[in-house]
Design an enzyme around this catalytic site. Structure first.
Site, mmCIF file in Angstrom:
data_model
loop_
_atom_site.group_PDB
_atom_site.id
_atom_site.type_symbol
_atom_site.label_atom_id
_atom_site.label_comp_id
_atom_site.label_asym_id
_atom_site.label_seq_id
_atom_site.Cartn_x
_atom_site.Cartn_y
_atom_site.Cartn_z
ATOM 1 N N GLU A 98 -0.923 8.385 -1.151
ATOM 2 C CA GLU A 98 -1.110 9.568 -0.319
ATOM 3 C C GLU A 98 -0.693 10.834 -1.052
ATOM 4 O OE1 GLU A 98 0.851 8.955 3.424
ATOM 5 O OE2 GLU A 98 -0.257 7.110 3.851
ATOM 6 N N CYS A 113 1.587 18.127 -2.857
ATOM 7 C CA CYS A 113 2.602 17.108 -3.137
ATOM 8 C C CYS A 113 1.884 15.879 -3.691
ATOM 9 C CB CYS A 113 3.368 16.781 -1.860
ATOM 10 S SG CYS A 113 4.720 15.614 -2.101
ATOM 11 N N CYS A 120 7.019 2.749 -4.763
ATOM 12 C CA CYS A 120 8.086 3.394 -5.536
ATOM 13 C C CYS A 120 8.922 2.318 -6.208
ATOM 14 C CB CYS A 120 8.970 4.259 -4.641
ATOM 15 S SG CYS A 120 10.200 5.216 -5.577
ATOM 16 N N CYS A 124 15.440 3.963 -2.290
ATOM 17 C CA CYS A 124 16.379 4.813 -1.558
ATOM 18 C C CYS A 124 16.376 4.401 -0.091
ATOM 19 C CB CYS A 124 16.005 6.282 -1.731
ATOM 20 S SG CYS A 124 16.078 6.841 -3.442
ATOM 21 N N CYS A 127 14.272 6.396 2.769
ATOM 22 C CA CYS A 127 12.902 6.801 2.458
ATOM 23 C C CYS A 127 11.922 5.700 2.842
ATOM 24 C CB CYS A 127 12.774 7.128 0.970
ATOM 25 S SG CYS A 127 11.120 7.671 0.484
ATOM 26 N N CYS A 349 8.203 14.824 4.492
ATOM 27 C CA CYS A 349 8.992 14.298 3.377
ATOM 28 C C CYS A 349 9.577 12.936 3.744
ATOM 29 C CB CYS A 349 10.110 15.284 3.045
ATOM 30 S SG CYS A 349 11.087 14.827 1.618
#
Length: 375
Positions: A98, A113, A120, A124, A127, A349
């Site tokens: 995305e 962005c 990933c 984290c 997230c 975010c």
């Protein structure tokens, strides 16, 4: 009779100027052809060699046989009530990533962005993207292809005042410095006048703190730097950002200072601090943060936590975030609160998830842990 396989064509989309020049030399053409074709691809959004009218007919035909301009396929495009646009693009192996375009200043600034990985490689705890696991790094063509798609969707224009994309932040899915060899060429295209011609102040790389690659980046590029910090003591940050166990806060901030020292202009680091209710939003946390950053030229972006199912974290009240901001201000730090944008289309975010064929099985373990907790 054995069927013959057509030779694979070279994708020109992700090539830097030097790579493009080498390509044209390899087919017996002059280097200046690289600049011509790059402008067609990145300024005009063109993927049809036949339309590149300042090339000879013979060269256009040859390029059509040996090369291509292949961008990612768009499988979804949506616009939020606040004007934020999100694209879901399909990359090879059937995974989705995305990207998000955020308008500001009455549309004068349009920040894209960009994602760097399928999923990933880090995990984290706050997230949503990280909970999807990890499949692979994106290629340079897939990274710059996101800028290409966004620019084409609004009509690529040479006039910089009318650029569909005015700023790029490497803050989408993935840790950019874990995909260094593809991210850097893509960023060079963002800066190149034959590419997107963006100022180095308008291109930002965000990292959780891969220190060796941050040092290397400072030797190759001079772009804006953002650090995903989120805590000011190692105990808490290691819980939120597991990479901290390898490169602790002091090691990371020392690398930031080295990065700034290599810059040819006065720079500040942007510190990203996701504010999580009852985790890192108390006055003592503000005092720790101000102390640890006292010698680093920086500004602090406060990001209210964007919730996702089963995270175990909550968003603090607006008043609490404003109190945290006031404490930092009293301690001498600029700390704007980042507006939550695009949350109604899951574009805020920490909310980018795509569809990841997770080879790490991290997502499977995450779902199992949720089920165990429910039982």
């Amino acid at each position: 009779m054995t069927a013959t396989t057509a030779p694979q064509r070279t994708n020109l989309l992700g090539m830097t100027r030097q790579e493009m020049e080498a390509f044209f030399l390899s087919i017996g053409e002059k280097k200046f052809r690289a600049a011509q074709v790059m402008k067609w691809i990145h300024h005009e959004g063109c993927d049809d060699f036949a339309a590149m009218t300042n090339l000879s007919k013979a060269l256009r035909q040859r390029l059509g046989e040996t090369a291509e301009v292949r961008g990612p396929s768009v499988v979804y495009e949506g616009t939020s009530s606040d004007g934020t646009r999100k694209w879901v693009i399909e990359v090879e192996n059937g995974s989705y990533v995305e990207m998000v375009l955020i308008p500001a200043d009455n549309g004068k600034r349009r920040t894209l962005c960009v994602s760097s990985q399928v999923g990933c490689s880090l995990d984290c705890s706050f997230c949503s993207t990280g909970k999807q696991g990890f499949q692979r790094n994106l290629t340079s063509a897939e990274i710059i292809g996101q800028v290409w798609v966004a620019s084409r969707s609004a009509g690529a224009r040479r006039d910089s005042s009318q650029r569909p994309v005015t700023n790029v932040v490497m803050m989408g899915m993935g840790e950019p410095l874990m995909n260094y060899d593809n991210v850097v060429p893509a960023m060079k295209l963002m800066l190149d006048d034959n590419g997107y011609g963006l100022s180095k102040r308008r291109v930002t790389l965000s990292t959780s703190g891969v220190v060796p690659m941050l040092d290397r980046l400072g030797d190759e590029l001079d772009v804006s730097l953002a650090i995903s910090l989120h805590a000011a003591n190692d105990t808490l940050r290691s819980e939120l950002v597991p990479l901290n166990r390898k490169y602790n806060i002091q090691t990371l901030l020392d690398a930031c200072r080295r990065y700034l020292d290599k810059s040819d202009s006065a720079r500040m680091v942007t510190i990203e601090y996701t504010v999580i209710k009852d985790v890192n939003d108390q006055q003592q946390h503000a005092i720790e943060l101000a102390e640890v950053l006292k010698d680093l030229p920086c500004k602090i972006n406060l990001i209210p936590f964007n919730p996702f199912p089963h995270s175990g974290y909550e968003t603090p009240s607006r008043n609490q975030v404003m109190r945290f901001q006031r404490w930092l201000d009293e301690l001498g730090h600029t700390a704007p609160i980042r507006s939550t944008r695009g949350d109604d289309i899951d574009a805020a975010c920490g909310q980018l998830v795509g569809r990841v064929k997770d080879r790490t099985r991290r997502h499977e373990r995450y779902i199992q842990s949720i089920q165990l907790d429910a039982d």
